[in-house]
Structures are given as C-alpha cells and as structure tokens.
Design an enzyme around this catalytic site. Structure first.
Site, PDB file in Angstrom:
ATOM      1  N   LYS A  75      47.382  30.655  40.726  1.00  0.00           N
ATOM      2  CA  LYS A  75      48.030  29.393  40.052  1.00  0.00           C
ATOM      3  C   LYS A  75      47.780  28.307  40.700  1.00  0.00           C
ATOM      4  O   LYS A  75      47.790  28.323  41.976  1.00  0.00           O
ATOM      5  CB  LYS A  75      49.385  29.739  39.793  1.00  0.00           C
ATOM      6  CG  LYS A  75      50.314  28.795  39.162  1.00  0.00           C
ATOM      7  CD  LYS A  75      51.775  29.541  38.823  1.00  0.00           C
ATOM      8  CE  LYS A  75      52.515  28.540  38.049  1.00  0.00           C
ATOM      9  NZ  LYS A  75      54.297  29.184  37.881  1.00  0.00           N
ATOM     10  N   SER A 150      55.821  29.562  33.100  1.00  0.00           N
ATOM     11  CA  SER A 150      54.983  28.525  33.768  1.00  0.00           C
ATOM     12  C   SER A 150      53.543  28.968  34.161  1.00  0.00           C
ATOM     13  O   SER A 150      52.352  28.391  34.125  1.00  0.00           O
ATOM     14  CB  SER A 150      55.352  27.589  34.722  1.00  0.00           C
ATOM     15  OG  SER A 150      55.770  28.021  35.848  1.00  0.00           O
ATOM     16  N   SER A 174      58.761  32.513  35.513  1.00  0.00           N
ATOM     17  CA  SER A 174      57.383  32.020  35.185  1.00  0.00           C
ATOM     18  C   SER A 174      56.323  33.226  35.410  1.00  0.00           C
ATOM     19  O   SER A 174      55.315  32.823  34.710  1.00  0.00           O
ATOM     20  CB  SER A 174      56.968  30.880  36.024  1.00  0.00           C
ATOM     21  OG  SER A 174      57.643  29.710  35.347  1.00  0.00           O
TER      22      SER A 174
HETATM   23  N1  GLN Z   1      61.361  28.199  32.501  1.00  0.00           N
HETATM   24  C1  GLN Z   1      62.075  28.155  33.764  1.00  0.00           C
HETATM   25  C2  GLN Z   1      62.011  26.541  34.048  1.00  0.00           C
HETATM   26  O1  GLN Z   1      61.403  25.704  33.453  1.00  0.00           O
HETATM   27  C3  GLN Z   1      61.287  28.983  34.928  1.00  0.00           C
HETATM   28  C4  GLN Z   1      60.102  28.169  35.350  1.00  0.00           C
HETATM   29  C5  GLN Z   1      59.443  29.125  36.395  1.00  0.00           C
HETATM   30  O2  GLN Z   1      59.842  30.164  36.758  1.00  0.00           O
HETATM   31  N2  GLN Z   1      58.577  28.249  37.191  1.00  0.00           N
HETATM   32  O3  GLN Z   1      62.548  26.214  35.069  1.00  0.00           O
END
Ligand code: GLN
Length: 489
Positions: A75, A150, A174
């Site tokens: 990532k 994400s 994510s």
């Molecule tokens: N959807 C969650 C957020 O927007 C988790 C995102 C993540 O784990 N990076 O914070």
C-alpha cells in the site's frame, strides 16, 4: 486451487531451478493488464522487481528466505525505498521514500519481490478507495463497484491475481473491509505486533500494518515475516512471534464462538444477514459451542473511533504544510499564505473535514467534553470485549452491512462512517481480527470477521483454516483467473 498453488512465483526452469525473473515478468505483465481495468497499482516497479528477481536467482539455495520469489504489493502509505510514496494525496505527489519501512525491509530479506505500490483512500481515510488523488480502484469481482477501503489497491491486486499477497494498513478496518468485498483473507494483527516505522501515520494509536492474501498459507507466511519488535518503533512490542504458518496449516475450531446478537445484526441488509447466519450455522453444525453477545452500542463505538482517529489525524497531518513536508504553493509570498495555500491545494475534502473535526475536539472547551469522553468510551469498549472472551474463544462479527455499492451510487454524509460499526471494535480495543471469506450474497463475496484476545493470532488462523474446510463452505470465488496465467505452475 491448492493452498500452495500461489506460493511461489517461480516457474520451472530448464535447469531444474526456479526462473524467478520470468515469473516476475509474467506477474508484472498481468499487473499492467489488470491495472488498466481496475487501477489497483499507483506505481509498478518493473526495473526494481526484475533486479530483485535476478539477485534472488543468484542466491545459493541454502540462503533462500521463506518468501523466496513471492511477488507482493505494498500500500502506498508504506515506504518503499526509491518509489513514490504519496498516501494517495496531492500534497505528497512528488515525494519518493528515501528508505524502506521495517516491514518492507523484512519482506525483502525473506526473498519477497515487491512489484509496486497500490492505491488507497487519501491518507487511508475512507472505506471505499475512491478519495485518492489519482482516482478510484474498481472491484475486480464487479468492476462497476467499489472495492472497499482504504486498502482497496492491495485487495484488488490480490483478488485479481496480480500478487498472491499484499501489505495494507488497518486503522479502523481498512484491511478487513476490502478483503471481505473481494473474497480474500485480511488480518489486522494485535496492536504492537508489527512495526509502524515507515508508515505514514493516520491515527497512531490505531494504525497497524496488516496482510491480505487469497490463501491463508501465504497470509500466515507474510505475517510471520513482518511481525516482531522493532527498535525504531517504540509501540512495537517485544514478544515472541509464534509460527503463524504452522497455525494456518493446523485447522482447529475455537473453544467457543461468541457471535454478536440479533440486535447487532439488525443493521445488515437481508441478504447479508442470511449470509452471516449461514456462517454461524457452519460453526454450530461442526459442534462448536456458540454464545451470543450484545456488542457495545453502535453510536458510542463509531463516535469514539471517529473522535479519536480525527484528533490524532489532525496532529499527524500538521507536518504537511509545504515547508516540512509536502508540495508548496507560494501564495502571495508570505509564510502564512504558503502554509494556507499548500494545505488547501494539497488535501482533498475528506481529509480537510477530518483535520477540522480533530482540531475542534482537541480545542479548549471541547477537549474534556468530547476527546476525554471518547477516550473513556474506548476503555469501556476494550473492557467489554475482553470480558466477552476467554482465551481460545473467538468473536464472530459481520464486516460490511451491505454488498459493495456501485461507484456511481451517491452516498449520504456519514454513511461510510456508520458502515465501520463492526470493524472499528478491534481497532479501538487493539485486538487482532481476521477477515475470512464466507461465501456470497447477491453474487458478491461475503466475509466475516473473527476477533481474538491480544496476541492470539494463531487461534484466528487455525480457526479460519477449520472454518474454510467445513461442509457448507461455499467454494471460494474464482476471482483470480490470472493466477495460472501469471506464472504460477
Ligand atoms: N474507514 C475507517 C476510516 O475512514 C478506517 C480506515 C482505515 O482503517 N484506514 O477511518
């Protein structure tokens, strides 16, 4: 596909050895092809990957690491030396990482070949992989749909067969959400299990590096390699790293499954609810003891997560001001204008919203009422979850409330936040959690989450292996037509 089919990217070499270079080249070609369709990678490092493959081929057989020749994707908020590391943000569009994150260093040492960096929501804030400045990633299973986020890029790269395994980050879900939406495995390890050195911080008390893979075997192998204390990350914990690969190869149902209650499941759409109960029944029919458990209240859980995550994000992102880090926009020439203009031009709407939210909850007058209350709620949530589980027992939760939406579907403000209701629990508590493929609903992959007490990743892996082998396990979706074509034997 057997558990070992995707293990090595090596194809048989005429001399009887492994032609890692040819296999890597085939993977790169495939990655390029899928990228035109789904935009999983932000940067493919053909030269670097082929050079690494060549070095591996020259390695004596007894020096080969456990990931010898394994192609992986990373990532793009994880530093890979020499490659762009943008976190999906325009503010970092010109930034290249001058060093490897500890997890990347460990992957390389074990013989993995890094094919490139993958897409994400800007600064990993999101649940869909739609907010990165280079555009969204599509779900390889249904390209008109979101992939989840994400870590949508890593999940898509794996599910489309470009790589058998990838690294993502999981702050509040994510890794697990895109894994569920693409029908693969994704683990968030115990907080402190894996070094965060070289990760662009979003919310430091939640961020963990996680692994995604279509086979449990590779997931466990990669997890074994990246785990363990790191002197460069004071939050990594010095604890023995168990043999995760052995745990994944030793199917064992948990001592009990503690499933969330019918009330908690009430927020799922009907097909997802049915799919969840099907998964629960599979455990039950295998003779597992089942208990039910009412989760901490949704509103408290979501609010605590977003207050704390935004607060931490607002201070972590303060460094991107066009002076210390990030692209600079001069404005009228004054320092104040450069600061303001750089941040305005550099950040997208969602990131700006969260910085403002975070700054507000930390400001005088709100700090006690909001930030301190969220901290107290976090502790209460951790205590409740600890109280629900004995060692050897696992919590069973859904991951997503619905199937992944179409990219063209409009969404309401806050809809994605509410969708994080299940995944943020493990993040708030610091517990390990694993997304496990559990069939389909509406013809799209459905995943469940298994959560354990801290440091019990081996229980998660053995339980996932047992669950995947149970009768009624809907055959895993064949979302990776490319596996063979991409060079697996
Ligand atoms: N959807 C969650 C957020 O927007 C988790 C995102 C993540 O784990 N990076 O914070």
């Amino acid at each position: 596909m057997t558990a070992t089919a995707g293990r090595s990217c090596g194809i048989p070499h005429p001399s009887g050895g492994l032609d890692v270079t040819a296999a890597t080249a085939a993977r790169l070609d495939h990655a390029e092809a899928i990228n035109r369709r789904i935009h999983a990678f932000l940067h493919l490092d053909r030269d670097g990957a082929l050079a690494a493959a060549g070095r591996l081929e020259r390695q004596p057989a007894d020096a080969r690491g456990s990931l010898f020749g394994l192609p992986v994707a990373v990532k793009d908020n994880i530093a890979v030396r020499g490659l762009p590391s943008t976190s999906g943000s325009a503010v970092l569009r010109n930034y290249r990482a001058p060093y490897d994150a500890t997890v990347v260093e460990r992957l390389r040492r074990a013989g993995a070949v890094i094919l490139g960096t993958t897409n994400l929501d800007e600064f990993a804030m999101g649940s869909a992989t739609t907010t990165g400045f280079r555009g969204p990633t599509r779900n390889p299973v249904a390209p008109d749909r979101i992939v989840g986020g994400s870590s949508g890029g890593p999940a898509a790269a794996v599910a489309a067969g470009a790589v058998p395994a990838a690294l993502g980050t999981d702050t509040g879900g994510s890794v697990r959400l895109p894994a569920a939406h693409t029908g693969i495995f994704g683990i968030r390890p115990t907080y402190g299990r894996v070094s965060r050195f070289g990760i662009t911080a979003y919310a430091s008390s939640f961020d963990q590096v996680g692994c995604l893979a279509s086979d449990l075997h590779e997931l466990a192998q990669v997890l074994s390699v990246v785990s363990g204390a790191d002197p460069r990350d004071a939050t990594s914990i010095d604890r023995e790293v168990p043999d995760f690969t052995a745990a994944a190869a030793r199917p064992a149902l948990p001592r009990a499954v503690v499933a969330c209650s019918d009330e908690d499941i009430g927020i799922l759409d009907a097909p997802s609810r049915t799919a969840f109960f099907r998964a629960l029944r599979r455990f039950e029919e295998a003779g597992t003891t089942i208990r039910r458990f009412r989760l901490p209240e949704a509103v408290t859980t979501i609010s605590a997560y977003y207050v704390l995550a935004c607060a931490e994000a607002s201070s972590n992102l303060a460094r991107f001001d066009g002076m210390r880090y990030g692209s600079r926009v001069a404005g009228d020439g004054t320092l104040a204008a450069a600061f303001r203009e750089s941040r305005t031009a550099g950040f997208g709407d969602e990131v700006r919203l969260r910085i403002l939210l975070g700054t507000t909850v930390l400001s005088q007058g709100y700090r006690d009422a909001i930030y301190a209350a969220a901290t107290a709620a976090r502790k209460a949530i951790r205590d409740r979850l600890s109280g629900a589980l004995e060692p050897g027992e696992l919590l069973l939760l859904p991951i997503a409330r619905t199937s992944p939406r179409r990219l063209s579907d409009p969404i309401e403000a806050g809809e994605d936040y509410e969708g994080d209701r299940f995944t943020v629990l493990a993040a708030l508590a610091g517990f390990p959690a694993l997304a496990v493929p559990a069939g389909e609903r509406n013809g799209l992959p459905f995943g469940v989450e298994l959560m354990a007490l801290p440091w019990q990743e081996t229980t998660l892996l053995s339980a996932a292996a047992a669950f995947s082998a149970l009768p009624g396990a809907t055959a895993q979706r064949s979302t990776s037509p490319s596996r063979g074509a991409a060079g697996a034997p």
